[in-house]
Design an enzyme around this catalytic site. Structure first.
Site, mmCIF file in Angstrom:
data_model
loop_
_atom_site.group_PDB
_atom_site.id
_atom_site.type_symbol
_atom_site.label_atom_id
_atom_site.label_comp_id
_atom_site.label_asym_id
_atom_site.label_seq_id
_atom_site.Cartn_x
_atom_site.Cartn_y
_atom_site.Cartn_z
ATOM 1 N N THR A 186 10.607 -19.822 29.468
ATOM 2 C CA THR A 186 9.542 -20.608 30.108
ATOM 3 C C THR A 186 9.896 -21.069 31.512
ATOM 4 O O THR A 186 9.051 -21.625 32.197
ATOM 5 C CB THR A 186 9.166 -21.829 29.247
ATOM 6 N N ARG A 235 5.026 -32.142 22.823
ATOM 7 C CA ARG A 235 5.039 -33.563 23.167
ATOM 8 C C ARG A 235 3.853 -34.275 22.504
ATOM 9 O O ARG A 235 2.710 -34.060 22.895
ATOM 10 C CB ARG A 235 4.920 -33.751 24.698
ATOM 11 N N GLY A 262 12.394 -31.961 20.135
ATOM 12 C CA GLY A 262 13.688 -32.624 20.267
ATOM 13 C C GLY A 262 13.619 -34.042 20.759
ATOM 14 O O GLY A 262 13.609 -35.007 19.982
ATOM 15 N N ARG A 263 13.530 -34.206 22.082
ATOM 16 C CA ARG A 263 13.664 -35.539 22.667
ATOM 17 C C ARG A 263 12.660 -36.585 22.170
ATOM 18 O O ARG A 263 13.050 -37.740 22.004
ATOM 19 C CB ARG A 263 13.685 -35.427 24.194
ATOM 20 N N ASP A 302 22.535 -7.638 24.127
ATOM 21 C CA ASP A 302 23.686 -6.778 24.423
ATOM 22 C C ASP A 302 23.312 -5.363 24.003
ATOM 23 O O ASP A 302 22.161 -5.126 23.596
ATOM 24 C CB ASP A 302 24.929 -7.295 23.657
ATOM 25 N N ILE A 303 24.255 -4.427 24.064
ATOM 26 C CA ILE A 303 23.923 -3.083 23.589
ATOM 27 C C ILE A 303 23.642 -3.164 22.086
ATOM 28 O O ILE A 303 24.174 -4.041 21.384
ATOM 29 C CB ILE A 303 25.029 -2.043 23.903
ATOM 30 N N ASP A 331 19.975 -20.609 17.539
ATOM 31 C CA ASP A 331 19.284 -20.199 18.772
ATOM 32 C C ASP A 331 20.293 -19.695 19.795
ATOM 33 O O ASP A 331 20.606 -20.369 20.765
ATOM 34 C CB ASP A 331 18.495 -21.410 19.304
ATOM 35 N N LYS A 376 17.875 -26.761 14.389
ATOM 36 C CA LYS A 376 18.169 -25.660 15.319
ATOM 37 C C LYS A 376 19.512 -25.925 15.999
ATOM 38 O O LYS A 376 19.728 -27.009 16.544
ATOM 39 C CB LYS A 376 17.054 -25.548 16.359
ATOM 40 N N LYS A 427 20.010 -16.573 21.355
ATOM 41 C CA LYS A 427 19.341 -15.668 22.308
ATOM 42 C C LYS A 427 20.233 -14.477 22.659
ATOM 43 O O LYS A 427 20.648 -14.282 23.801
ATOM 44 C CB LYS A 427 18.907 -16.423 23.560
#
Ligand code: C5P
Length: 241
Positions: A119, A184, A215-216, A69-70, A64, A36, A66
């Site tokens: 979130t 997690r 990720g982490r 817009d119009i 990603d 990603k 996000k």
């Protein structure tokens, strides 16, 4: 080809430099199903990041960005995204027409994932955003309304938390993708974690998640490949392959 446990795993390239991103793509190639690309790296390096992943890996690519817009602008932007050859992109579920135009602009080459509700929202921010009282009382309802917009517009699916997956799947069917961040594994609970409503890989997949963004727990592990393999084993135990 049959989907395997690895194909569920999306690794976010949340890095400030392309060199760091490159080293993780090399390391995790063959151990995750998708990479990603987020705003930080894309703003800095643009389409070069996509080219780098395609050169070094056979994994799929999720951009990603996000978008919001119009409709005409989103459609034009999606034309460029489709030419880049990325598999998935995110667009906010803010307006039905914009989502439709995003899907059209993607020309079947890039799937659109609707972002339902970020979130970091809660009842307070939903109220401050001017939403109806029913959504303030139950922000989850807003997630389902917005997922419905994405579904009606022909989107490939939505991004939602592991705790919403079951409802999304029930309402819109198994082919409508549910992509879940906030993952997690039990062995990776991080200190002072900013992800609050987390689920384990097994829980998310059990609930019906099609792709888990993790990720982490992988990036910061002493051995990221081993961490990815542990996640894959956990998913294998659920899906039976
Ligand atoms: O597993 P980790 O918390 O490190 O993953 C963070 C990634 O998931 C980031 O790329 C972030 O943008 C993404 N994400 C998230 N929460 C959401 C949606 C996406 O953390 N609701």
């Amino acid at each position: 080809m049959e989907k395997t446990a690895k194909d569920y795993v999306v690794f976010p390239l949340d890095f400030a430099s392309i060199e760091e991103a490159k080293s993780y793509v090399r390391l995790l190639d063959g151990h995750v199903g998708m990479f990603k690309i987020g705003l930080e790296l894309f703003i800095d390096q643009g389409p070069l990041v996509v080219a780098m992943i395609r050169k070094l890996s056979t994994a799929k690519i999720f951009l990603d960005l996000k978008l919001h817009d119009i409709s005409a602008t989103v459609k034009r932007a999606m034309g460029r995204v489709a030419d880049l050859g990325v598999d998935l992109i995110t667009v906010h579920c803010a307006c039905a027409r914009m989502l439709e135009m995003a899907v059209e602009g993607g020309q079947g080459k890039t799937g659109v994932l609707g972002v339902t509700l970020l979130t970091d929202n809660d009842a307070k921010t939903v109220e401050a955003g001017g939403f109806k009282e029913q959504f303030v009382n139950d922000p989850n309802e807003l997630v389902l309304v917005r997922a419905g917009m994405a579904h009606a517009a022909g989107c490939a699916g939505v991004v939602c938390s592991g705790r919403e997956v079951a409802q999304v799947k029930k309402a819109f069917g198994r082919d409508f993708l549910a992509v879940t961040p906030g993952i997690r594994p039990v062995w990776s609970l991080l200190e002072n974690d900013d992800q609050k409503r987390v689920t384990t890989p097994a829980q998310a997949v059990q609930q019906g998640s099609d792709l888990i963004v993790i990720g982490r727990p992988i990036r910061d592990a002493a051995d990221p490949v081993l961490a990815a393999r542990k996640v894959i084993q956990e998913i294998e135990a659920v899906i039976g392959r």
